[in-house]
Design a protein around this motif. Structure first.
Motif, PDB file in Angstrom:
ATOM      1  N   PHE A   1      11.998   2.479   3.112  1.00 18.35           N
ATOM      2  CA  PHE A   1      12.097   3.628   4.008  1.00 18.35           C
ATOM      3  C   PHE A   1      11.763   4.940   3.314  1.00 18.35           C
ATOM      4  O   PHE A   1      10.909   5.701   3.771  1.00 18.35           O
ATOM      5  CB  PHE A   1      13.498   3.693   4.621  1.00 18.35           C
ATOM      6  CG  PHE A   1      13.641   4.796   5.635  1.00 18.35           C
ATOM      7  CD1 PHE A   1      13.104   4.654   6.899  1.00 18.35           C
ATOM      8  CD2 PHE A   1      14.289   5.978   5.305  1.00 18.35           C
ATOM      9  CE1 PHE A   1      13.223   5.668   7.829  1.00 18.35           C
ATOM     10  CE2 PHE A   1      14.408   6.993   6.225  1.00 18.35           C
ATOM     11  CZ  PHE A   1      13.879   6.835   7.498  1.00 18.35           C
ATOM     12  N   ASP A   2      12.428   5.239   2.195  1.00 17.38           N
ATOM     13  CA  ASP A   2      12.221   6.525   1.529  1.00 17.38           C
ATOM     14  C   ASP A   2      10.800   6.654   1.002  1.00 17.38           C
ATOM     15  O   ASP A   2      10.155   7.699   1.157  1.00 17.38           O
ATOM     16  CB  ASP A   2      13.224   6.690   0.380  1.00 17.38           C
ATOM     17  CG  ASP A   2      14.652   6.814   0.890  1.00 17.38           C
ATOM     18  OD1 ASP A   2      14.834   7.283   2.031  1.00 17.38           O
ATOM     19  OD2 ASP A   2      15.583   6.428   0.163  1.00 17.38           O
TER      20      ASP A   2
ATOM     21  N   ASP B   1       0.823  -1.212   0.000  1.00 21.98           N
ATOM     22  CA  ASP B   1       0.000   0.000   0.000  1.00 21.98           C
ATOM     23  C   ASP B   1       0.854   1.258   0.000  1.00 21.98           C
ATOM     24  O   ASP B   1       0.574   2.220  -0.717  1.00 21.98           O
ATOM     25  CB  ASP B   1      -0.933   0.016   1.217  1.00 21.98           C
ATOM     26  CG  ASP B   1      -1.947  -1.112   1.178  1.00 21.98           C
ATOM     27  OD1 ASP B   1      -2.342  -1.505   0.062  1.00 21.98           O
ATOM     28  OD2 ASP B   1      -2.333  -1.601   2.250  1.00 21.98           O
ATOM     29  N   ILE B   2       1.917   1.264   0.829  1.00 24.08           N
ATOM     30  CA  ILE B   2       2.700   2.495   0.977  1.00 24.08           C
ATOM     31  C   ILE B   2       3.589   2.762  -0.222  1.00 24.08           C
ATOM     32  O   ILE B   2       4.256   3.800  -0.275  1.00 24.08           O
ATOM     33  CB  ILE B   2       3.550   2.449   2.270  1.00 24.08           C
ATOM     34  CG1 ILE B   2       4.518   1.259   2.240  1.00 24.08           C
ATOM     35  CG2 ILE B   2       2.664   2.371   3.493  1.00 24.08           C
ATOM     36  CD1 ILE B   2       5.394   1.175   3.480  1.00 24.08           C
ATOM     37  N   LYS B   3       3.608   1.827  -1.194  1.00 29.28           N
ATOM     38  CA  LYS B   3       4.349   2.078  -2.439  1.00 29.28           C
ATOM     39  C   LYS B   3       3.454   2.723  -3.492  1.00 29.28           C
ATOM     40  O   LYS B   3       3.948   3.140  -4.537  1.00 29.28           O
ATOM     41  CB  LYS B   3       4.894   0.752  -2.997  1.00 29.28           C
ATOM     42  CG  LYS B   3       5.930   0.080  -2.121  1.00 29.28           C
ATOM     43  CD  LYS B   3       6.359  -1.248  -2.732  1.00 29.28           C
ATOM     44  CE  LYS B   3       7.327  -1.992  -1.830  1.00 29.28           C
ATOM     45  NZ  LYS B   3       7.702  -3.315  -2.387  1.00 29.28           N
ATOM     46  N   ASN B   4       2.159   2.805  -3.210  1.00 30.74           N
ATOM     47  CA  ASN B   4       1.206   3.328  -4.190  1.00 30.74           C
ATOM     48  C   ASN B   4       0.793   4.746  -3.783  1.00 30.74           C
ATOM     49  O   ASN B   4      -0.041   4.950  -2.902  1.00 30.74           O
ATOM     50  CB  ASN B   4      -0.023   2.414  -4.256  1.00 30.74           C
ATOM     51  CG  ASN B   4      -0.907   2.727  -5.444  1.00 30.74           C
ATOM     52  OD1 ASN B   4      -1.216   3.879  -5.717  1.00 30.74           O
ATOM     53  ND2 ASN B   4      -1.305   1.702  -6.157  1.00 30.74           N
ATOM     54  N   THR B   5       1.397   5.748  -4.427  1.00 30.86           N
ATOM     55  CA  THR B   5       1.117   7.138  -4.063  1.00 30.86           C
ATOM     56  C   THR B   5      -0.323   7.531  -4.374  1.00 30.86           C
ATOM     57  O   THR B   5      -0.852   8.465  -3.764  1.00 30.86           O
ATOM     58  CB  THR B   5       2.074   8.076  -4.809  1.00 30.86           C
ATOM     59  OG1 THR B   5       1.980   7.819  -6.222  1.00 30.86           O
ATOM     60  CG2 THR B   5       3.522   7.828  -4.374  1.00 30.86           C
ATOM     61  N   ALA B   6      -0.964   6.840  -5.328  1.00 30.57           N
ATOM     62  CA  ALA B   6      -2.351   7.177  -5.669  1.00 30.57           C
ATOM     63  C   ALA B   6      -3.298   6.878  -4.512  1.00 30.57           C
ATOM     64  O   ALA B   6      -4.400   7.431  -4.456  1.00 30.57           O
ATOM     65  CB  ALA B   6      -2.791   6.406  -6.913  1.00 30.57           C
ATOM     66  N   LEU B   7      -2.885   6.016  -3.561  1.00 27.76           N
ATOM     67  CA  LEU B   7      -3.745   5.684  -2.421  1.00 27.76           C
ATOM     68  C   LEU B   7      -3.994   6.908  -1.547  1.00 27.76           C
ATOM     69  O   LEU B   7      -5.057   7.035  -0.940  1.00 27.76           O
ATOM     70  CB  LEU B   7      -3.113   4.553  -1.602  1.00 27.76           C
ATOM     71  CG  LEU B   7      -3.931   4.046  -0.409  1.00 27.76           C
ATOM     72  CD1 LEU B   7      -5.295   3.534  -0.860  1.00 27.76           C
ATOM     73  CD2 LEU B   7      -3.178   2.944   0.331  1.00 27.76           C
TER      74      LEU B   7
END
Length: 681
Positions: free
Chosen positions: A568-569, A531-537
């Motif tokens: 992390f980033d 989830d945290i890799k998907n900026t559209a969320l």
């Protein structure tokens, strides 16, 4: 016939393009003219109605002077487009009416709806091809009446556009005609050298007289083409003598292409096509000779991280080194192939017994776990191995490879850097895994998922918040544990749709959940590493908050320590956006993963959640007890909230409260409940 030649094709395309451009320009001009006309007419009517409204103020201030009102309205005779005008008193009773030449008086009653006028704001508006001006007579605080002027806009606009077209179209047609004629003339001149070139070529074809030469006059491209053809004819005989040499070269190239078709360009190993064909033949021989075959399927653990961290060039060098090291580990006669990416297949020579198979697998795991020295970098990867026997697949190629793949997947689930031998029971597990993955979309569509809320209590054991936990009751599978379907959803790429469903449902139920407590409580939602890799969320979350009028401060997002630090980033950027929206951030399972305390100085958190394994060992393991105390004390120094999860005994609760833990969560206080259960419905 029309499009058989380049000349005809370009001519037609040029004509069509010019016509379309002219038509588009005319259409755009007419549209712009219409807008400008309406704006000008609207402004004129606004000024006219405003002036008349001002002039009517003294005439209807006390006793309306009907004669003077009529005289004032007669000023509208100068405006041909006015259909009618009506003066109302403040109670919307008609005082006087003016009819223009465009209006039939008998239609006035059907044209005016007083109730609709009462609701219409003052100003100028366009309706049904009419400009309607409604003005207040007098001051808004002391209205004296209302003035309505209706102006015909469609008729004058049509006449005006018609006049514009009569003036513009002749010029457009003239420009169009001149442009087309000029284009045709230029094209004819340009294609003339090509026509001559074609005539000479046909003559050479008939006479076989290669002494003929083509005139090299013309544009640069045509001249170059002519010179090239002349040069080609001069070298035809020489080229004929070289054909034998070229034929030999083509044979060599064919061999090279066959190698490229059958071997991997990077590692030089047999590729999938060659290996599968070889495997098919070997399976046929083994079945005929009643022998068994053993296949290894291995995948590099952490290779994606190598590409992400060091770049694909280093990744390619790692693959080449893996190939070299693997060849050194395998026996003579073992066939290794690269399927693609970081996946490899090994067909073992002369079916090894269980001990030999174990030793080969262990050598591969330990050998490929050793760091690689690549361009002064020390690169670490691991390997997960799946092992299958041909007899378990009835000597079918697809099933043979699939069984090895299933066993390799089991190795990854077992913690990676290990090897697993396929057994038929795994097939059923794999079928269930596929069934779960394929059922997730329908579970969302048919509302098989539900949210259960587990309360969090403060030191006084009163509810201070809830954690939203997803549950799945499938019509086909029955109750499916989150521990089973969440990893499958992550690997099949469907976790994002589940997360979106949870966020939407929590937003829908938030008011009811908060209504259970006197004070406003916070609801926690879990996010996965995917989830945290998907900026559209982030945009989806913001949209749901707006749609359901959610107080952003009432939502807390939880992400596990390992998911945060592995990305992390990306995680920092993602969660920073949520924090800027006013949401809280909690680091879940703290201490169970990396425990890289240095990262705590680089990230902004609101809450640390102590992992259940430490809570379970309180007053049982001195080390776990000491670590728990240290985590709590460290969080205090960092001004963070502390939440302990998995509290199940009174002794655990008392220890945590005594040492300053802010929130407790566990079965001792509350089991996860649906909203209906919480509402006692």
């Amino acid at each position: 016939m029309l499009f058989r030649t380049i000349k005809n094709t370009t001519t037609m395309l040029t004509v069509v393009a010019i016509v379309l451009v002219c038509a588009a320009v005319v259409a755009f001009s007419v549209e712009e003219y219409e807008q400008l006309y309406l704006e000008a007419t609207r402004a004129d009517l606004d000024g006219l109605s405003e002036n008349l409204a001002s002039d009517l103020v003294p005439l209807i201030a006390s006793d309306p002077d009907i004669f003077e009102v009529t005289t004032t309205l007669l000023r509208l005779d100068r405006y041909d487009n006015v259909k009618y005008a009506v003066v109302f008193d403040k109670n919307w009773q008609r005082l006087n009416v003016y009819f223009g030449t465009l209006f039939v008086p008998e239609e006035l009653d059907s044209a005016i709806d007083t109730n609709e006028l009462r609701l219409q704001p003052h100003g100028v508006d366009v309706k049904h091809g009419e400009l309607i001006a409604l003005k207040l007579v007098g001051d808004a605080r002391l209205p004296l009446g209302h003035l309505l002027i209706v102006n015909d806009s469609s008729g004058p606009l049509y006449s005006s556009k018609l006049t514009l077209l009569k003036r513009v179209l002749p010029l457009v047609f003239l420009v169009l005609f001149v442009t087309i004629v000029g284009s045709l003339f230029i094209q004819r001149r340009l294609f003339l050298p090509l026509s001559r070139l074609s005539q000479v070529a046909k003559k050479i074809q008939v006479t076989h007289d290669y002494s003929l030469r083509i005139d090299t006059r013309g544009k640069q491209e045509v001249a170059e083409l002519s010179r090239d053809i002349n040069s080609m004819m001069e070298t035809i005989n020489a080229e004929t003598q070289k054909n034998a040499k070229y034929t030999e070269q083509l044979k060599e190239q064919q061999k090279a292409m066959e190698r490229l078709a059958n071997f991997d360009g990077l590692t030089g190993l047999p590729n999938r096509q060659f290996f599968m064909e070889t495997l098919r033949l070997e399976l046929a021989k083994a079945k005929r000779d009643e022998r068994n075959l053993v296949l290894m399927y291995f995948d590099l653990d952490g290779f994606k991280g190598v590409n992400d961290s060091f770049g694909h060039e280093i990744g390619d060098l790692v693959l080449m080194e893996v190939c070299r090291r693997t060849k050194g580990i395998l026996r003579e006669g073992d066939l290794i192939s690269r399927l693609g990416g970081d996946e490899f297949l090994i067909l073992l020579h002369n079916e090894p017994n269980d001990l030999e198979l174990f030793e080969i697998s262990e050598r591969l795991v330990s050998g490929l776990n050793m760091p690689f020295e690549i361009q002064s970098w020390e690169v670490q990867v691991g390997v997960s191995i799946g092992i299958a026997r041909a007899s378990d697949s009835n000597f079918n190629v697809s099933e043979f490879v699939s069984n090895a793949d299933i066993a390799m997947y089991r190795s990854k689930l077992a913690g990676r850097s290990t090897h697993t031998v396929f057994v038929p029971e795994m097939m059923e597990d794999n079928k269930r895994r596929l069934l779960i993955a394929n059922s997730i979309a329908n579970a969302i569509k048919f509302s098989e998922f539900s949210i259960h809320y587990q309360g969090k209590v403060g030191a006084d054991e009163k509810i201070v918040g809830y954690e939203a936990l997803i549950r799945w009751k499938s019509d086909v599978l029955g109750l499916v544990s989150p521990a089973e379907f969440i990893p499958i959803a992550e690997q099949s790429g469907k976790i994002l749709s589940i997360t979106k469903w949870v966020i939407k449902r929590v937003c829908q139920e938030l008011d009811q959940v908060q209504g259970l407590q006197k004070n406003e409580v916070m609801v926690s939602v879990n996010l996965s590493a995917h989830d945290i890799k998907n900026t559209a969320l982030v945009d989806y979350i913001r949209k749901m908050f707006v749609r359901y009028n959610v107080n952003n401060a009432s939502i807390e997002f939880e992400v596990t320590e390992s998911a945060y630090l592995e990305n992390f980033d990306v995680a920092n950027l993602f969660l920073t956006q949520l924090r800027e929206m006013g949401c809280s951030i909690a680091l879940d399972d703290f201490g169970a993963g990396y425990s890289s305390l240095g990262y705590l100085t680089q990230i902004e958190l609101n809450t640390l959640k102590i992992d259940k394994q430490f809570v379970d060992n309180l007053n049982v393991s001195k080390r776990s007890t000491l670590v728990t105390k240290t985590i709590i004390e460290m969080a205090k120094q960092l001004n963070l909230q502390i939440c302990a999860e998995g509290v199940e005994t009174r002794e655990q609760a008392e220890f945590l409260i005594e040492n300053g833990c802010h929130q407790l969560q566990g079965y001792l206080f509350s089991k996860p409940k649906s909203l209906l259960e919480m509402l006692n419905i």
